[in-house]
Design a protein around this motif. Structure first.
Motif, short mmCIF file in Angstrom:
data_model
loop_
_atom_site.label_atom_id
_atom_site.label_comp_id
_atom_site.label_asym_id
_atom_site.label_seq_id
_atom_site.Cartn_x
_atom_site.Cartn_y
_atom_site.Cartn_z
N TYR A 9 44.86 91.37 16.69
CA TYR A 9 43.97 90.23 16.44
C TYR A 9 43.18 89.87 17.68
CZ TYR A 9 47.61 87.53 18.80
OH TYR A 9 48.52 87.05 19.71
N THR A 10 42.18 89.01 17.45
CA THR A 10 41.40 88.43 18.54
C THR A 10 41.68 86.93 18.57
OG1 THR A 10 39.69 90.11 18.36
CG2 THR A 10 39.08 88.07 19.46
N HIS A 11 42.08 86.43 19.72
CA HIS A 11 42.42 85.02 19.91
C HIS A 11 41.29 84.36 20.68
CE1 HIS A 11 45.06 81.94 22.16
NE2 HIS A 11 44.85 81.48 20.95
N ILE A 12 40.71 83.33 20.08
CA ILE A 12 39.57 82.65 20.69
C ILE A 12 39.94 81.19 20.93
CG2 ILE A 12 37.16 81.97 20.41
CD1 ILE A 12 36.84 84.40 18.54
N LYS A 35 34.80 92.10 12.05
CA LYS A 35 35.71 93.08 11.47
C LYS A 35 37.12 92.96 12.05
CE LYS A 35 32.09 96.25 10.28
NZ LYS A 35 31.56 97.61 10.36
N GLU A 36 37.38 91.90 12.79
CA GLU A 36 38.67 91.71 13.43
C GLU A 36 39.42 90.53 12.81
OE1 GLU A 36 37.82 91.19 17.59
OE2 GLU A 36 36.61 93.02 17.66
N HIS A 37 40.72 90.57 12.91
CA HIS A 37 41.54 89.42 12.51
C HIS A 37 41.36 88.37 13.61
CE1 HIS A 37 43.30 91.85 9.41
NE2 HIS A 37 43.66 92.75 10.30
N LEU A 38 41.03 87.15 13.21
CA LEU A 38 40.70 86.11 14.19
C LEU A 38 41.67 84.93 14.14
CD1 LEU A 38 36.82 85.80 13.87
CD2 LEU A 38 38.12 87.01 15.61
N ILE A 39 41.99 84.45 15.32
CA ILE A 39 42.71 83.19 15.47
C ILE A 39 41.82 82.31 16.36
CG2 ILE A 39 44.73 82.02 16.41
CD1 ILE A 39 46.32 84.61 15.87
N ILE A 40 41.37 81.20 15.80
CA ILE A 40 40.60 80.22 16.57
C ILE A 40 41.58 79.10 16.93
CG2 ILE A 40 38.60 78.69 16.61
CD1 ILE A 40 37.85 81.62 16.12
N ASP A 41 41.77 78.90 18.21
CA ASP A 41 42.84 78.03 18.70
C ASP A 41 42.29 76.71 19.25
OD1 ASP A 41 45.09 76.92 19.83
OD2 ASP A 41 45.69 78.76 20.87
N PHE A 42 42.41 75.67 18.43
CA PHE A 42 42.01 74.32 18.83
C PHE A 42 43.20 73.50 19.31
CE2 PHE A 42 38.65 75.32 15.68
CZ PHE A 42 37.54 75.11 16.48
N PHE A 70 41.56 85.10 9.01
CA PHE A 70 40.92 84.07 9.83
C PHE A 70 41.82 82.85 9.80
CE2 PHE A 70 38.05 80.48 10.50
CZ PHE A 70 37.31 80.92 11.58
N VAL A 71 42.37 82.49 10.96
CA VAL A 71 43.33 81.38 11.03
C VAL A 71 42.88 80.40 12.11
CG1 VAL A 71 45.74 80.73 11.36
CG2 VAL A 71 45.19 82.96 10.37
N LEU A 72 42.96 79.12 11.79
CA LEU A 72 42.66 78.05 12.75
C LEU A 72 43.97 77.43 13.21
CD1 LEU A 72 39.78 76.34 10.75
CD2 LEU A 72 39.53 77.81 12.75
N VAL A 73 44.10 77.24 14.51
CA VAL A 73 45.28 76.58 15.07
C VAL A 73 44.88 75.17 15.46
CG1 VAL A 73 47.03 76.59 16.88
CG2 VAL A 73 46.21 78.76 15.93
N CYS A 74 45.54 74.21 14.85
CA CYS A 74 45.20 72.81 15.09
C CYS A 74 46.38 71.95 14.68
CB CYS A 74 43.97 72.44 14.29
SG CYS A 74 43.43 70.77 14.54
#
Length: 110
Positions: A9-12, A35-42, A70-74
């Protein structure tokens, strides 16, 4: 934004102070990640509202159509008020778990 890529994954992590500012920067760079599995980390330095999270709904739906996660961390968000098309979890560890569950579902044809 701080970007960390792993094999899975890609962690942003946003470095902007406002969600809308991050979203503008993210949309500009999105072709790199689509095209990548994404984690957006808030999880750090953000007091984010549900309305702001829903700004990512379009990206989340597109990712699902592409067969990627696509996952959001919050933390501190009532997940019952989040649209089903958005995956929102309170910790990075749970986000990684969601990616693994999504992979299993894709393998099973769901």
């Amino acid at each position: 934004m701080t970007i960390t890529k792993t094999e899975k994954y890609t962690h942003i992590k946003p470095t902007q102070n406002l969600v809308k500012d991050f979203l503008v920067a993210f949309e500009i760079r999105y072709p790199e990640f689509k095209k990548e599995h994404l984690i957006i980390d808030f999880s750090e330095n953000f007091n984010i509202k549900i309305e702001e999270l829903t700004l990512f709904l379009k990206v989340s739906v597109q990712h699902q159509k592409n067969g990627t996660s696509f996952v959001l961390v919050c933390s501190g968000i009532d997940v019952d008020k989040i649209p089903d098309e958005l995956s929102v979890v309170p910790t990075l560890a749970e986000a990684i778990d969601i990616l693994e569950m999504d992979a299993i579902e894709r393998d099973l044809g769901f």
